[in-house]
Structure formats: structure tokens, C-alpha cells
Design an enzyme around this catalytic site. Structure first.
Site, PDB file in Angstrom:
ATOM      1  N   SER A   1      -3.952   1.414  -4.642  1.00 13.00           N
ATOM      2  CA  SER A   1      -3.408   0.101  -4.251  1.00 13.00           C
ATOM      3  C   SER A   1      -4.508  -0.915  -3.959  1.00 13.00           C
ATOM      4  CB  SER A   1      -2.516   0.249  -3.016  1.00 13.00           C
ATOM      5  OG  SER A   1      -3.251   0.771  -1.923  1.00 13.00           O
TER       6      SER A   1
ATOM      7  N   GLU B   1      -5.637   9.618   0.970  1.00 14.80           N
ATOM      8  CA  GLU B   1      -5.964   8.184   0.965  1.00 14.80           C
ATOM      9  C   GLU B   1      -7.013   7.815  -0.077  1.00 14.80           C
ATOM     10  OE1 GLU B   1      -4.580   5.706   2.286  1.00 14.80           O
ATOM     11  OE2 GLU B   1      -3.323   6.529   3.869  1.00 14.80           O
TER      12      GLU B   1
ATOM     13  N   HIS C   1       1.327   5.429  -2.036  1.00 16.07           N
ATOM     14  CA  HIS C   1       1.791   6.744  -1.591  1.00 16.07           C
ATOM     15  C   HIS C   1       3.032   7.258  -2.307  1.00 16.07           C
ATOM     16  CE1 HIS C   1      -0.944   7.481   1.755  1.00 16.07           C
ATOM     17  NE2 HIS C   1      -0.830   6.209   2.101  1.00 16.07           N
TER      18      HIS C   1
ATOM     19  N   HIS D   1       0.834  -1.211   0.000  1.00 16.64           N
ATOM     20  CA  HIS D   1       0.000   0.000   0.000  1.00 16.64           C
ATOM     21  C   HIS D   1       0.865   1.255   0.000  1.00 16.64           C
ATOM     22  CE1 HIS D   1      -2.995   2.954   1.299  1.00 16.64           C
ATOM     23  NE2 HIS D   1      -2.179   3.277   2.290  1.00 16.64           N
TER      24      HIS D   1
END
Length: 582
Positions: free
Chosen positions: A475, A456, A416, A411
Site C-alpha cells: 500500500s 507488514e 492486508h 492501508h
């Protein structure tokens, strides 16, 4: 004076596990220098000392008489003698960020793990039947007992309390502690654990719970009878205002910002796919210890990932690569290609954090540091202020390769990292972090919510189409396809509204916020942050890696002088370019 001293003692005891936003030191109340004020202070101190001594003696006496009694009744005869300044119980209003109010992006409400034939902590076979000669009653407990004894209604009134427990044994005792709380009809609102630095102790636990005052006093007594617990402390009501709250001023102080939230752990949650996989649990523990041992300036330790872990990465990587051209924002795709060209992004190898950190430093100044799991909101946001992203290094369980509730390195790396190498997005992330420094608990909750719906799970417009830029979407292909479909509601990004939008992290979101662009999102965010209650502004100095408080005329004048010099250089450069082109 007694209240200040008691609060200071609690803070010192809690220092090794406190979140960074607890002010560094406890300020004494400002008092007048005149003699009558000094005399009043002395009287208050003596009065409180007398109340404490009397209450402790009564508690010792009642403990001897009722050590096997399942309940304790508070009668008027047990009440401390009324004083001129009698302490009053208030609902705890703490400034400690590790104790959050209602659900937020870093807040958890842990479930009690079912255990076969659970035992109360007080009934463990190791317990001694000899009563403790010193009940160790603190001022907070005296105030609580005093409030409970006022009436039957006061006795049953629900109290929100914060307990710190020091465990001699391993995490296996946690289930019994939670069961004991349940037996006393308590509701756990928040729970954190971390390794203890106290001699002879394994873990420290911070529990925030709702419980009647009478049952809370009984719970504390029951827990203190357990041989598995070395210390039980009821934290004080933090009602002292602080003009200058502590927060990290230099990147090295992020070593103190690594406190975890217990949420979805393979050792504690039976629904976790790795709960019954002992090898996976040991692997997670090993990688977590690497993160706990990391200090500022250290090279990030490299992980020798297994074939199973690499296979999980490969599955997700190939899926992301397939969906990226159609659904991901152009900024993400640009950096993804750069990472491929540098050999960092490959389908057959999980990138090492040290290599990724060097890549980010070169493009936006962001760096990485390893984290053992889900951090508290304040700790995580504070890191962003220094352009530091705290990243996990463990891999999700192979049973669930395409979804994980907890943040794993897949993730972090695929979700990110690419956008942290984009200039505008990196600036937006840092501004969220800077806004969190010294912010109130309520504002931290709002900032966390903004982070959740942008970094997010954010969407943006691109040539008339909606694209994804949130890491949780990039993701997780299941939620990505849901987010860009017609099923959820799409709203324009407006921080003041986004900050109060309820969210949940167990299912897909019913609402997503769409930004016109990263630049537009930054401008809206800046205007909203300007309305926050923090009485000062902060600025990050990249040359010293320090956060500077802009709270004096002298500091502002120095900064203006630096900015004027930079503007002079920029104007000179512009003049030269115009001359050359003319």
C-alpha cells in the site's frame, strides 16, 4: 496482605482502561495454615498499616507547611520508622501489556507538543490555594518516599513509574500535563488515552515515565493540585507471579481489546497533515466513535465516504493496480482479481468493511471489526488468534495520499485484506495471534517484531524473483520500490533472528526478510514458538469461537479423540478415491 489489597485497588481503578493481558483478579499469596504463619501474616499487615498511617500524616503536615515551596526535602526525621519487613522500592516490572518497555511495533514515545507560554498544571487559574486535608498517599508512594529518603543519591536516582491520570477536561489539558512532566525533568516513555467511564471525567491517561524519585513525588503532588485532574494514581509494582494469566477466551471478549496507542494523531501532532484541518479532525473523531461503540455481533456500520476521501482511494488504487503484476506475490494478485469480480474492489468506491468481512469469512473464516486507530500490540495480536482483523475506517489526509505513518483503511484494504483470504497466509497470521495469548512482555515484543518484518514488510521468493507480500509495501509504492531494489539488505527469514532485529517506522527499512514461501515461514515460526516460555499451549476451536488451553491430560485426551475421528474420515475418503481411480 496490605500489598495485595493495595494492588487490587489499583487494578480495580484501572480496570476500565487496562489491556486484556492483565490477569483477571489478583491472587492472594499462598500461606501456610499453621498458627505461627497466621501470626506472622497478621504482624506484617499491622506493621504496614502503621507505616502507611504515619507516612500519610507526615505528608499532610509537610503539605500544609510547604504548599508554595517548589521542592520538598526528605530528611531522616521524615522517614517512617524502620520495621522488621520494610518495603523496598524496585524498578517496576509490570505484566500489563499496555505498558511496553523499549520501542516495538505498537510502542510509542510521544513528543511533547510545544505550546505558547506553557503553564504548569499547578498554576492553572482554577486551582484552589486551600491544602487538601488528606494527601491520599498510597502504599506505592510511601515506598517511593522511603527509598528516596535513604540518601542523596537515592533521592536523585531515576525511577521508571506508571501514572494513571483522570481528566475532567478535554484533550487540551494533555499538553499542559506533558509540559509539567518536562518541567520536572521527566521523560515520557509511553502514553495512552481513552474515554473515561468515571462519572464527571472525560479521559483517562496512562503515562509511563523516567524521573528522579524526588521529582516524581513532587510531580504527583503538583498534578493533584490541578482542577483539571480528578485523580492521580501511581501504579503498583506488579511482582506477583500469575500461573494462569487472563486473555480473551471467546471472540466476544475482543470488545475489551480496543485500547489505542497515542502516536501520530491529528489532534496532538503538529506534523500530522490534518493538524490544522478542523474538518478532517472532526471527521476522524466521528469515525472513531463508531469504532468505540461497536460490539461483538453487531453489523459493521457503513461509512458514507466523501468525494475527497474517494479521490484519495482512487489515486492509491490505480497505483497499486499498475505495480501489482510486476512486484506483488501471486497469492495477492489472485485474491485481488476475486475481489474485483465480486465488485468489492473498484477504483471509484472505497469498500465497506462489512462487505470485505463477508468475503473473508467465506474464504478463510477471517472477519473484520472496526478499530479507532493504532491498537496496543497485545490487543491487536490477540484478535488474530480468533481470525479477527481490527481495521480502521478513516482515510488518510488528502495532502499525503501515497504515504501514512498511521494505519488507515486504504492501508488495511489494499495491504492486508487480499492475503487474509489466502489459506496459508491466514493460518500464519492466526498462529502469530495464538502465540501472543499469555505471552510475556518480552515475547510480545518479539512477536510484534516478527509481525512487522513479515505481515507488514515481508518479501518472498517466487520463481527466482523477490516479490512483496507485506501490507506496508503493498500500500506504499515508495517503500515497495525501495524494498525490491539493491539498496536495502535482504536476509532469509529466520524467526529467532528476525524477532530481535531493530526496526523503525519513520523511514524506509535498511533490512528486509525474505521467506521461501508462506508454508516455509509457517514451519519456521512454529518451531520458534515452541521455544517460548509460556507453560501451556492454546488451540482455537472454530466451532465455538473459543480459545482452549491445553493444560490438562483430560483436555488433551478429548482433543486427541476428536483428531482421531477426523483422521478416520480422511482415511476413508482417501481409500474411496483410490478405489475409484483404480
Amino acid at each position: 496482605m496490605m500489598a495485595v489489597a493495595a494492588a487490587q485497588k489499583n487494578r480495580e481503578m484501572f480496570a476500565i482502561k487496562k489491556s486484556y493481558s492483565i490477569e483477571n483478579g489478583y491472587p492472594a499469596r499462598r500461606r501456610s495454615l499453621v498458627d505461627d504463619a497466621r501470626f506472622e501474616t497478621l504482624v506484617v499487615k499491622q506493621t504496614k498499616q502503621s507505616v502507611l498511617e504515619e507516612a500519610r500524616q507526615r505528608s499532610n503536615d509537610s503539605q500544609v507547611e510547604s504548599i508554595t515551596t517548589p521542592a520538598v526535602q526528605f530528611t531522616s526525621a521524615q522517614q517512617p520508622q524502620k520495621q522488621e519487613e520494610k518495603p523496598k522500592i524496585e524498578e517496576i516490572k509490570t505484566a500489563e501489556p499496555v505498558i511496553t518497555e523499549e520501542p516495538r511495533s505498537q510502542t510509542v514515545v510521544p513528543e511533547v507538543v510545544p505550546q505558547p507560554e506553557p503553564e504548569k498544571v499547578a498554576e492553572e487559574p482554577k486551582e484552589t490555594t486551600t491544602p487538601n486535608n488528606d494527601a491520599g498517599l498510597t502504599e506505592e508512594e510511601v515506598i517511593l518516599a522511603n527509598a528516596a529518603s535513604e540518601s542523596k543519591e537515592a533521592e536523585q536516582a531515576v525511577q521508571r513509574a506508571n501514572l494513571v491520570l483522570r481528566m475532567r477536561e478535554g484533550m487540551g489539558s494533555l499538553a499542559r500535563i506533558l509540559k509539567t512532566i518536562e518541567n520536572f525533568k521527566g521523560t515520557v516513555v509511553h502514553l495512552e488515552t481513552r474515554p473515561s467511564k468515571a462519572e464527571g471525567m472525560n479521559f483517562d491517561i496512562l503515562v509511563r515515565l523516567d524521573m528522579s524519585r524526588q521529582n516524581l513525588l513532587l510531580l504527583i503532588r503538583s498534578l493533584r493540585q490541578s482542577a483539571s485532574l480528578g485523580e492521580v494514581t501511581l501504579l503498583a509494582d506488579n511482582s506477583v507471579s500469575v500461573k494462569d494469566p487472563w486473555f480473551p477466551r471467546h471472540a466476544r471478549e475482543l470488545d475489551n481489546c480496543n485500547h489505542l496507542m497515542t502516536k501520530y494523531e491529528p489532534d496532538l501532532d503538529m506534523n500530522h497533515p490534518g493538524f490544522s484541518d478542523q474538518a478532517y479532525r472532526q471527521r476522524r473523531k466521528y469515525i472513531a466513535e463508531i469504532a468505540f461503540a461497536y460490539k461483538y455481533g453487531d453489523p459493521i456500520p457503513r461509512i458514507d465516504y466523501t468525494e475527497t476521501e474517494t479521490a484519495t482511494w482512487t489515486s492509491v488504487f490505480n497505483t497499486v493496480y499498475e505495480l501489482m503484476p510486476k512486484h506483488f506475490c501471486s497469492e495477492y494478485q489472485k485474491v485481488f482479481k476475486m475481489l474485483q469480480d465480486d465488485g468489492i474492489f473498484r477504483p471509484d468506491a472505497i469498500p465497506q468493511l462489512e462487505d470485505m468481512s463477508a468475503f473473508l469469512r467465506k474464504h478463510t473464516g477471517f472477519t473484520l471489526r472496526p478499530a479507532a486507530g493504532l491498537l496496543t500490540a497485545r490487543d491487536f495480536l490477540a484478535s488474530l488468534a480468533f481470525r479477527v482483523f481490527q481495521s480502521t475506517q478513516y482515510v488518510r489526509h488528502f495532502k499525503t495520499p501515497f504515504h501514512t505513518v498511521e494505519p488507515d483503511c486504504i492501508h488495511e484494504l489494499l495491504g492486508h485484506m487480499p492475503l487474509l483470504a489466502d489459506t496459508n497466509f491466514a493460518q500464519f497470521s492466526q498462529e502469530i495471534g495464538l502465540a501472543s495469548l499469555g505471552a510475556s512482555d518480552e515475547e510480545i515484543e518479539k512477536l510484534s517484531t516478527v509481525y512487522w518484518f513479515t505481515v507488514e514488510f515481508g518479501l518472498c521468493k517466487e520463481q527466482g524473483q523477490v516479490k512483496a507480500y507485506g501490507a506496508g509495501l503493498l500500500s506504499s509504492y515508495g517503500e515497495l520500490l525501495h524494498a525490491i531494489s539493491d539498496k536495502p539488505e535482504h536476509r532469509p527469514f529466520e524467526p529467532s533472528l528476525t524477532a530481535i532485529q531493530p526496526y523503525q517506522d519513520q523511514e524506509y527499512q535498511p533490512i528486509y526478510y525474505v521467506a521461501e514461501s508462506f508454508e516455509d515461514a509457517k514451519e519456521k515460526f512454529r518451531r520458534w514458538v515452541a521455544t517460548m516460555s509460556r507453560p501451556f499451549e492454546v488451540r482455537y476451536n472454530p466451532h465455538t469461537q473459543q480459545v482452549e488451553m491445553l493444560d490438562s491430560v483430560e483436555r488433551l485426551e478429548n482433543l486427541m479423540s476428536q483428531l482421531n475421528l477426523e483422521m478416520l474420515h480422511l482415511n476413508t475418503a482417501l481409500t474411496k478415491l483410490r478405489t475409484a481411480s483404480g
